[in-house]
Design a protein around this motif. Structure first.
Motif, short mmCIF file in Angstrom:
data_model
loop_
_atom_site.label_atom_id
_atom_site.label_comp_id
_atom_site.label_asym_id
_atom_site.label_seq_id
_atom_site.Cartn_x
_atom_site.Cartn_y
_atom_site.Cartn_z
N LYS A 160 42.33 44.38 50.32
CA LYS A 160 43.08 45.70 49.43
C LYS A 160 44.13 46.31 49.66
O LYS A 160 45.39 47.11 49.45
CB LYS A 160 42.18 47.45 49.51
CG LYS A 160 41.56 47.52 51.05
CD LYS A 160 40.50 48.66 51.45
CE LYS A 160 40.71 49.27 53.00
NZ LYS A 160 40.16 50.48 52.91
N HIS B 26 46.47 44.78 47.10
CA HIS B 26 47.44 44.65 46.18
C HIS B 26 48.32 45.23 45.85
O HIS B 26 49.33 44.87 45.65
CB HIS B 26 46.47 44.42 45.42
CG HIS B 26 45.77 45.42 44.64
ND1 HIS B 26 44.58 45.53 45.67
CD2 HIS B 26 45.41 46.16 43.67
CE1 HIS B 26 44.00 46.61 45.43
NE2 HIS B 26 44.62 46.85 43.96
N LEU B 27 47.72 47.13 46.14
CA LEU B 27 49.06 48.25 45.69
C LEU B 27 49.85 47.99 47.23
O LEU B 27 51.32 48.47 46.78
CB LEU B 27 48.35 48.91 45.13
CG LEU B 27 47.75 49.15 44.08
CD1 LEU B 27 47.19 50.41 44.23
CD2 LEU B 27 48.74 49.48 43.12
N LEU C 49 52.25 44.66 45.48
CA LEU C 49 53.48 45.68 44.90
C LEU C 49 54.55 46.40 45.72
O LEU C 49 55.86 46.87 45.12
CB LEU C 49 52.36 45.86 43.99
CG LEU C 49 51.95 44.95 43.25
CD1 LEU C 49 51.56 45.53 41.95
CD2 LEU C 49 52.69 43.47 42.47
N LEU D 141 50.20 37.80 47.02
CA LEU D 141 48.99 38.99 46.52
C LEU D 141 48.00 38.07 46.37
O LEU D 141 47.99 36.53 46.63
CB LEU D 141 49.50 38.53 45.06
CG LEU D 141 49.74 40.85 45.07
CD1 LEU D 141 50.91 40.08 43.50
CD2 LEU D 141 49.90 41.47 45.01
N SER E 55 43.48 35.94 41.93
CA SER E 55 42.59 37.54 40.82
C SER E 55 44.60 38.05 40.68
O SER E 55 44.65 38.69 39.42
CB SER E 55 42.14 38.20 41.26
OG SER E 55 42.01 38.90 42.64
N ASP E 56 44.76 38.85 41.44
CA ASP E 56 46.08 39.76 41.32
C ASP E 56 47.25 38.39 40.98
O ASP E 56 48.56 39.04 40.20
CB ASP E 56 46.90 40.52 42.03
CG ASP E 56 45.51 41.44 42.62
OD1 ASP E 56 44.68 41.55 40.94
OD2 ASP E 56 45.10 42.00 43.18
N ARG E 57 47.50 37.71 41.65
CA ARG E 57 49.09 36.49 41.61
C ARG E 57 48.50 36.02 40.85
O ARG E 57 49.75 35.93 39.44
CB ARG E 57 48.97 35.75 42.94
CG ARG E 57 50.13 35.04 42.80
CD ARG E 57 50.06 33.34 43.54
NE ARG E 57 49.58 33.77 45.27
CZ ARG E 57 48.78 33.07 46.18
NH1 ARG E 57 48.36 31.78 45.88
NH2 ARG E 57 48.25 33.71 47.07
N TYR E 58 48.16 35.67 40.13
CA TYR E 58 48.10 34.43 38.44
C TYR E 58 47.78 35.54 37.51
O TYR E 58 47.42 34.91 36.45
CB TYR E 58 46.99 33.80 38.83
CG TYR E 58 47.40 32.70 40.04
CD1 TYR E 58 48.39 32.09 40.14
CD2 TYR E 58 46.23 32.20 41.59
CE1 TYR E 58 48.73 30.99 41.29
CE2 TYR E 58 46.63 31.69 41.99
CZ TYR E 58 47.89 31.34 42.58
OH TYR E 58 47.93 30.09 43.08
N ARG E 59 47.80 36.98 37.43
CA ARG E 59 47.75 37.42 36.04
C ARG E 59 49.09 37.74 35.41
O ARG E 59 49.86 37.02 36.01
CB ARG E 59 47.69 39.20 36.54
CG ARG E 59 45.93 39.69 37.13
CD ARG E 59 46.12 40.80 37.34
NE ARG E 59 44.66 41.75 37.75
CZ ARG E 59 44.02 41.33 36.32
NH1 ARG E 59 43.83 41.31 35.82
NH2 ARG E 59 42.97 41.68 36.82
N VAL F 286 52.01 39.49 36.40
CA VAL F 286 52.90 38.65 37.60
C VAL F 286 53.81 37.60 37.67
O VAL F 286 54.60 37.04 38.15
CB VAL F 286 52.06 39.21 38.58
CG1 VAL F 286 52.08 38.47 40.43
CG2 VAL F 286 50.65 40.60 39.42
N SER G 1 37.67 35.27 34.59
CA SER G 1 39.80 36.22 34.99
C SER G 1 39.26 37.19 33.59
O SER G 1 38.08 36.83 32.52
CB SER G 1 40.38 36.08 35.66
OG SER G 1 41.27 35.11 34.62
#
Length: 660
Positions: A373, A375-376, A379, A401, A404-408, A411, A444
């Motif tokens: 947890k 990710h926030l 950032l 990150l 799942s968050d890094r490859y958004r 980002v 995703s």
């Protein structure tokens, strides 16, 4: 009269106990039980009457002392557990009840369910209530059903069950209220609003039938209105929520827990509009006794909100030690929903105090120990590093990150921007390849349009950097992930494969659709007319120019000559039609042909160069030339006014003689 015997006194005392029980006068029950025990300390019934009377009078400590002294202590374990429960000693109550010999009775199970609810063990509590409801045969089914609905709220909040269906129209307003709270827990704002309004109307109707006053109705409706205000806040209707809160504040709220939640919601609705007023209202959340009326997550949320308001009131370059200590405690021992937020508030406070390095270190330390947890936190660390103009550090935090968050797309776009600013083309290619591969292998929740933009940008970058293989792979993954884009990807694939795989390019070329051919004869005039008059005029002009500029070869061919541009003759402003202007009008005076090639002084010297030449006393043409009597009009030109200069130089300012 002879004194009464011991048995007679005990019998009379028991008669008094029975009479006091019938009239619910528990102080007389306690007094009569003490009379019995004074005569005989082994009377088990008297001890039990004393314990129950003490409980009814609220003297739980005296009841525990009486149980400890009673010879039938083991038979009163339920009463002992209940006393510990009412004294908020929930742990002792649970251990006592589990060891009771009658723990399987209905009353023990019902007390166990209440203890488990206080301990926030909602799954076991719900199953216990279900057993009680199935086995009970009394008039308390409505209360038990309402309690089960309250347990369902917390189970929905933690994702243990789905939102329950609406209760029957004949259900109590308490059951409708708990049912609406379950809808709030799962995030169904519309359904929660409707159910709360039904609960509000049922509460008013029920209390009016009971003959309650307006003050009592408003007090009982307060908790429903506060919950409805919270739902409106979640829906973004802050003004409507504040109107409800103001209506509740007009009446006195006796419950300290409800008052704390009400003032917390008012402060949250104010946001940063009036920080000092919010701090005053938040004092209601710091009173004692709330730990027994609110859940641990609710208490932690109130504490966190106090920290946020303290952060808003914190002065620049000044550290708040109390805020730091409280946030550290929440980050270490708080509920899971507030731990990460507490770390963010702590980092913001340190950054506001000018301790940027310490703030980043706190964020990184917590993120490394809570990777699931973080990710926030990552950032926030990236933002602080970018505030210090550390682009590489910001990119490093973003790259840490989770995948799942890094490859958004957002980002990835940020990483590409930071890498491009540092001219790191290899890192740009790497992140594009990794993102394309991850989205190809995993499903995703990224929107299709954003994913298509990401993969097309990746393909364009690879082609620009001379890597057609990676460009083709990105487009292949796009067409596989989004089949609707296969046709639009075909030209890009053909272009990429043509640079390294001609055979594949030829196969793709066969898949290109044929150009549409209209059936029948095409009217050329109609096609030209559809282009408009401007196009026809330009086409005619070009045809005339090409015909004039082409000449015929000796062999019969035509050679296109280079066209010379014709410049329009620029005439002076005072030009007289029919008079040819001086071709040297644009040249300086000393370069003009009619002036003799020199200035005024040089011309004057040349004029008089023959004066005094020749033999002495000689008479010739020179003397006649300079004889004024023979040439009377020779020097009149020098006295006449010179004509004004013409041409573009007439407005030039005249040079002034320098003062010596």
């Amino acid at each position: 009269m002879a004194p009464s015997s011991k048995e007679t006194r005990i019998a009379q005392a028991y008669a008094e106990i029975q009479k006091a029980i019938d009239t619910e006068s528990y102080s007389k029950v306690l007094k009569a039980a003490n009379k019995v025990l004074n005569d005989d300390n082994n009377q088990a019934e008297a001890w039990q009457c004393k314990v129950v009377a003490s409980i009814q009078l609220g003297s739980f400590v005296d009841a525990i002392k009486a149980i400890e002294k009673a010879p039938n202590k083991s038979a009163m374990q339920f009463e002992l557990a209940y006393c510990h429960y009412r004294l908020n000693e929930v742990g002792k109550a649970l251990s006592t009840l589990r060891a009771a010999p009658d723990k399987d009775t209905l009353r023990c199970k019902e007390l166990l369910a209440q203890i488990l609810y206080r301990l926030e063990q909602y799954d076991e509590c719900y199953s216990t209530y279900r057993e009680v409801v199935r086995s009970a045969d009394d008039d308390l089914d409505v209360e038990r059903t309402t309690n089960m609905a309250a347990v369902q709220v917390h189970r929905c909040l933690y994702g243990k069950c789905e939102m329950p269906t609406r209760p029957k129209s004949s259900a109590s307003f308490e059951l409708w209220y708990n049912n609406a709270c379950a809808a709030v827990a799962v995030g169904d704002i519309t359904e929660a609003t409707d159910r709360l309004k039904v609960s509000l109307e049922k509460c008013k109707t029920f209390l009016e039938e009971e003959g309650a006053s307006e003050q009592e109705i408003q007090q009982d409706q307060a908790i429903i209105k506060v919950q409805l205000g919270y739902v409106l806040q979640c829906a973004g209707k802050d003004k409507d929520a504040q109107a409800l809160y103001s209506a509740v504040l007009q009446y006195s709220v006796d419950d300290p827990a409800l008052q704390a939640i009400l003032h917390n919601n008012v402060a949250a609705a104010n946001k940063d509009a009036n920080v000092f007023e919010s701090r005053k209202k938040m004092k209601a959340t710091q009173v004692g006794g709330l730990e027994h009326k609110l859940t641990s997550s609710q208490r932690d949320q109130l504490t966190l909100n106090n920290c946020i308001i303290a952060l808003a009131a914190q002065q620049q370059q000044q550290e708040d030690s109390n805020l730091t200590t409280t946030c550290e405690g929440l980050a270490a021992n708080g509920s899971p929903s507030v731990q990460a937020k507490a770390v963010l508030v702590l980092a913001a406070s340190l950054a506001k105090a000018g301790k940027m390095e310490e703030a980043v270190q706190r964020l990184q330390l917590w993120a490394d120990s809570h990777k699931d947890k973080a990710h926030l936190i990552r950032l926030a660390a990236a933002q602080l590093k970018l505030m210090k103009n550390d682009a590489n550090g910001g990119a490093e935090e973003l790259y840490k990150l989770p995948p799942s968050d890094r490859y958004r797309p957002g980002v990835v776009g940020s990483l590409v921007t930071l890498y491009t600013a540092k001219k790191n083309k290899q890192a740009v290619s790497k992140i594009y390849k990794e993102a394309a591969k991850w989205h190809h292998q995993n499903k995703s929740d990224v929107p299709a349009a954003a994913l298509e933009t990401l993969l097309r940008r990746a393909s364009d970058h690879h082609l620009k950097e001379g890597d057609p293989q990676s460009a083709a792979l990105a487009l292949e993954q796009l067409s596989t992930s989004l089949p609707d884009t296969a046709a639009s990807c075909l030209p890009g694939l053909l272009h990429a494969y043509s640079q390294f795989d001609q055979q594949k390019a030829q196969q793709l070329a066969k898949q290109l659709p044929d150009l549409p051919v209209s059936e029948g004869r095409t009217d050329a005039d109609a096609l030209e007319a559809s282009l408009g008059p401007k196009f026809l005029l330009k086409a005619a002009q070009k045809a005339e120019e090409s015909a004039e500029a082409s000449v015929t070869k000796p062999g019969g061919g035509r050679v296109k000559q280079r066209k010379k541009k014709k410049r329009k003759t620029v005439l002076p402003k005072n030009y007289v039609e029919g008079v040819v202007p001086d071709p040297d009008r644009w040249l300086p005076r000393w370069q003009r042909r009619n002036t003799g090639g020199g200035g005024r002084r040089r011309g004057a010297r040349r004029k008089d160069r023959d004066v005094g030449r020749g033999t002495q006393g000689g008479v010739g043409d020179a003397t006649d030339k300079y004889d004024i009597t023979k040439n009377p009009g020779l020097h009149k030109g020098s006295q006449q006014q010179q004509p004004e200069a013409v041409g573009p130089r007439r407005n030039m300012p005249k040079k002034k003689n320098k003062k010596k």
